[in-house]
Scaffold this active site. Structure first.
Site, PDB file in Angstrom:
ATOM      1  N   CYS A 121       0.806  -1.221   0.000  1.00 18.24           N
ATOM      2  CA  CYS A 121       0.000   0.000   0.000  1.00 18.24           C
ATOM      3  C   CYS A 121       0.841   1.274   0.000  1.00 18.24           C
ATOM      4  CB  CYS A 121      -0.953   0.000   1.192  1.00 18.24           C
ATOM      5  SG  CYS A 121      -2.165  -1.353   1.133  1.00 18.24           S
ATOM      6  N   HIS A 263      -2.902   7.049   2.861  1.00 18.45           N
ATOM      7  CA  HIS A 263      -3.415   5.799   2.305  1.00 18.45           C
ATOM      8  C   HIS A 263      -4.777   5.522   2.920  1.00 18.45           C
ATOM      9  CE1 HIS A 263      -4.083   1.639   1.475  1.00 18.45           C
ATOM     10  NE2 HIS A 263      -3.776   1.248   2.686  1.00 18.45           N
ATOM     11  N   ASN A 293     -10.458   0.069   0.658  1.00 23.34           N
ATOM     12  CA  ASN A 293      -9.001   0.111   0.620  1.00 23.34           C
ATOM     13  C   ASN A 293      -8.551  -0.485  -0.712  1.00 23.34           C
ATOM     14  OD1 ASN A 293      -6.241  -0.404   0.876  1.00 23.34           O
ATOM     15  ND2 ASN A 293      -6.372  -0.958   3.044  1.00 23.34           N
TER      16      ASN A 293
END
Length: 346
Positions: A121, A263, A293
């Site tokens: 990520c 993020h 996500n």
């Protein structure tokens, strides 16, 4: 610009000049997940802030999403074609070769340098730093940086903990060579890792380690696994520390930040980090309610959405920061440039 003894122009910087994002049309709602998992819409929303996410259709892969996001970023940027393509992803089309060359080819950039960046990520921030280095050194003039992931290909659909969190998507930016003082110039990166904690976020099977252990993988080892509570603690600490380092290097204070783009892991992490840094929650990008996500795609997707919605204004002081498997983390700062409105599919 004056050149150094090796012929590289002095004071070159990577300047953001285009942005775009894309998610596949298929929507997976909390109600749909609640119908097959032991959960409810209220439980998911309360704990994650996510109400829906997008998933690929059969036959779609990471490269398909990356191409769509890349097209939108290139349209937003205009100008010459990039000479380099970087793809941040945890879900490449195949273990070998890298997916970036295929994406470049499909975008008509067949002679461009192209390679993948793997930092889970945090991958997009790592790819930005790599692109900035290529431009500063004179190796590249214009770089397309894409973050794309198809987490539905690695998350166990019966995993109640992770199936509710992740979605599929892609986001991209175009960087050009420019002056460090102009709006859009990327500056003051902070990157780090902690490989001793790799087991906190992992797909255990599929690599050379599996073959080295001479045993077939279990079902769980073939899917994405994450130790949520421990990851939460690391994420909040690492993101806040990294963002502070980038801010300090830029000479900015948290109160100077107009837009904070972490993020998009879950809403609790976003709010905890913003509170820790002293940045108002209203200035924190929160796009995960509609997309979940999306891994390496989450930061560029959030940028594309905020730009299209008008939340990002030219001159805004922006902080980008990510955290992911590895463990890895990274941050950078920039002043938002005046760029064309790209398409945003969310």
């Amino acid at each position: 610009m004056p050149a150094d003894p090796f012929g590289v122009p002095a004071g070159r910087a990577a300047v953001l000049c285009g942005v775009g994002g894309w998610v596949p049309p298929r929507v997976v709602t909390n109600e749909e997940l609640a119908g097959r998992l032991d959960t409810t819409d209220e439980w998911i929303t309360t704990r994650t802030g996510i109400r829906r996410r997008h998933a690929v259709e059969p036959g779609q892969a990471t490269s398909d999403l990356a191409v769509e996001a890349g097209r939108r970023a290139l349209s937003s940027a205009g100008g010459p074609a990039p000479d380099t393509v970087l793809l941040a992803t945890t879900t490449p089309d195949r273990p070998c070769p890298a997916t970036a060359p295929l994406v470049a080819s499909r975008l008509g950039l067949r002679e461009a340098a192209a390679f993948d960046v793997s930092a889970v990520c945090t991958g997009f921030v790592y790819a930005l730093a790599t692109a900035a280095g290529l431009i500063a050194s004179g190796i590249s003039e214009r770089v397309l940086v894409i973050g794309a992931d198809v987490y539905s290909s690695i998350v166990d659909p019966e995993d109640r903990t992770n199936a509710i969190i992740f979605g599929d998507g892609a986001g991209a930016v175009v960087l050009r060579a420019g002056d460090p003082a102009e709006p859009g110039a990327l500056d003051h990166f902070d990157l780090g890792s902690d490989g001793a904690s790799e087991e906190l976020i992992m797909v255990a099977a599929g690599g050379s380690r599996q073959w080295a252990e001479s045993r077939p993988p279990t079902r769980g080892e073939q899917h994405f696994a994450m130790r949520g509570k421990e990851v939460y603690r690391h994420a909040v600490t690492r993101i806040a520390t990294s963002a502070r380092a980038a801010l300090a290097a830029a000479g900015w204070k948290p109160g100077d930040v107009d837009y904070f783009v972490p993020h998009q892991a879950n809403v609790r992490i976003l709010h905890s980090v913003a509170d820790d840094l002293g940045i108002e929650r209203s200035r924190c990008a929160s796009h995960l309610v509609d997309v979940g996500n999306t891994g390496a795609a989450s930061i560029p997707l959030a940028l594309a959405h905020a730009h299209t919605e008008g939340a990002l204004k030219p001159g805004h002081r922006v902080v980008l920061t990510g955290f992911g498997g590895g463990l890895t983390w990274g941050s950078c700062v920039l002043r938002w440039p005046d760029i064309s409105q790209g398409e945003d599919r969310r």
